[in-house]
Design a protein around this motif. Sequence first.
Motif, mmCIF file in Angstrom:
data_model
loop_
_atom_site.group_PDB
_atom_site.id
_atom_site.type_symbol
_atom_site.label_atom_id
_atom_site.label_comp_id
_atom_site.label_asym_id
_atom_site.label_seq_id
_atom_site.Cartn_x
_atom_site.Cartn_y
_atom_site.Cartn_z
ATOM 1 N N LEU A 8 106.496 27.017 -31.206
ATOM 2 C CA LEU A 8 106.664 27.268 -32.899
ATOM 3 C C LEU A 8 105.910 26.011 -32.780
ATOM 4 O O LEU A 8 106.629 24.849 -33.254
ATOM 5 N N VAL A 10 105.823 23.742 -35.691
ATOM 6 C CA VAL A 10 106.437 23.287 -37.395
ATOM 7 C C VAL A 10 105.808 22.094 -37.718
ATOM 8 O O VAL A 10 106.120 20.655 -36.679
ATOM 9 N N LEU A 41 109.305 24.765 -29.736
ATOM 10 C CA LEU A 41 109.105 23.973 -31.126
ATOM 11 C C LEU A 41 108.101 22.800 -30.333
ATOM 12 O O LEU A 41 108.220 21.669 -29.861
ATOM 13 N N ILE A 101 104.577 26.687 -38.791
ATOM 14 C CA ILE A 101 105.274 26.718 -40.180
ATOM 15 C C ILE A 101 105.267 25.472 -40.942
ATOM 16 O O ILE A 101 106.080 24.455 -40.264
ATOM 17 N N HIS A 103 108.169 23.157 -42.643
ATOM 18 C CA HIS A 103 109.847 23.518 -43.623
ATOM 19 C C HIS A 103 110.995 22.788 -44.816
ATOM 20 O O HIS A 103 109.882 21.102 -43.955
ATOM 21 N N HIS A 115 103.708 30.702 -45.221
ATOM 22 C CA HIS A 115 104.430 29.442 -43.739
ATOM 23 C C HIS A 115 105.630 28.916 -43.662
ATOM 24 O O HIS A 115 105.408 28.521 -43.211
ATOM 25 N N THR A 376 118.497 27.298 -36.679
ATOM 26 C CA THR A 376 117.340 27.224 -37.912
ATOM 27 C C THR A 376 115.451 27.695 -37.301
ATOM 28 O O THR A 376 114.859 27.986 -38.067
ATOM 29 N N TYR A 380 112.808 30.073 -38.482
ATOM 30 C CA TYR A 380 111.476 30.094 -37.653
ATOM 31 C C TYR A 380 110.502 31.091 -36.726
ATOM 32 O O TYR A 380 109.370 31.588 -37.847
#
Length: 387
Positions: A8, A10, A41, A101, A103, A115, A376, A380
Motif C-alpha cells: 500500500l 501511503v 506499506l 492513499i 492520510h 483516496h 489504521t 487503508y
Amino acid sequence: MDAGSKKLNVVFSTDCIKYPLTGIGRYAFELAKQLRERDELSLTFLHGTSVRDSLAVASESAQSVQSFKRRLQKSKAVSEIYRLTYPVMKTFALRGFKNHIFHSPNYYLPPRVKHCVATFHDLSVFHWPQFHPAGRVHLMQKELRNTTLRAAMLITDSHYTKKELMEFFGIADERIAVAPLACNESFHPRSETDVQSVLKKYNLRWRNFFLYTGTIEPRKNILTLLQAYDRLAAHEKSAFPLVISGYRGWENEQLFKLFDKGEREGWLKYLGFVPGQDLPLLFSAATSFVFPSIYEGFGLPVLEAMASGTPVICSNATSLPEVAGNAALMHEPEDIDALTTYIQMMMDNAHEKQRMIDTGLLRAREFSWSLCADKTIEAYQQVAKYI
C-alpha cells in the motif's frame, strides 16, 4: 501479508508533529513510527508543502519557526492569504501521488485529492463551540464538514467519536474505522529512587500529591477540580497538594482567582508546561491522577496514568469510560462532592488504591500503538480497493 500482495502506497501528513508534542502531535508521531516499520506499506510524508521520505521530529529548535508562524498569523491579511493558498499548495504537492492513499492525522484534508483518509479526534467544535476561540469556530466547522465529504474513510480514536460522526453527519458505519490510541513506553511504574531528580526539581514528595495534566481550557473542567480541592480540610490540602501541568490555553477570571488562592495557601502548584522527559516521572510519583474533563475524544492522560501505575479519578463523560474501563473512580463532570470524596479516598484508603493500581495496569496493556497501526491499515485497505 500474502506473498503476492501489493504494498500500500501511503502519504502521511506530519504538520501536527511539532514542538511541544500535544495529544494529536503525539498520536501522529507514534502512529507514523509504527507504520514505518510495516512491510505491507510504502510510506512517505507530507510536511508543509513538500513530500519527503523522512519522518519529521518535534524539537525545541523548531520553536522559533513556530513562534514566527504565530506572529505571521496574527496579521489578518497574512492569515487570510495563508488560509486560502496553503491547502491548494498541498494539493499541488500531492499531484504526483494520485495512486497513493493520503492520510491526515489531524482532521483537515486538502481539496481535490483522491483516496483520502482523515482522523477525527472529537466533534467538540460542533457540540461545544464555546470551548474554542470564537473567531475560529465557523472556519473549523466548515473545514471539518469538507473533510467528511472529501474522505474515502474516516478514523476515530474511540467508539464514542465514531457514534458521534455517524449521528451528526449521517456517515455510514463502514466508512469509519476505530483505532484506539496508546501511550508510549516511557509511561510505566517507577520506584521512589527512579523519580528523585524530578521530585527535587519540583519540590514534591513521593506519592504525596495529586496530578492534573492538560491544557488549561474550559472543557477540561479544572474549575470543578479546584472547587472540589478547596473543600478539603487545610491539613489534607497541605499534606497532598494539587499539581497542575499544562499551558494556559484560556484566561478565565474565576479559575485564576482560585489558582492564586491555592498557590498563596500552599495547596496548589502550577508548573506550566512540563518537559516531555519529566512528565512520565511525575505520573508515576503521584498519589492519584485527576481528570474531570467534560468532553474527550479519547482521554490519553487517563491511559498514561494507568500505565504508570497511578490510580485515576476521572469524569464519566464521553469517551472516558471506554479508556478507563473499571479501573478508575468515575464521577459526573459537575459533581464537586463526589470528586472531593474520591480525592479523600485516595489519601486514606490504601487497599482501594492498590486495587486501582493493579486494575489500571491490566487495563493499560489492552492498548498499544501496534494495535492502532493495525486498525489504521485496515482503513487503508478499504480505500485501496478503489485505487
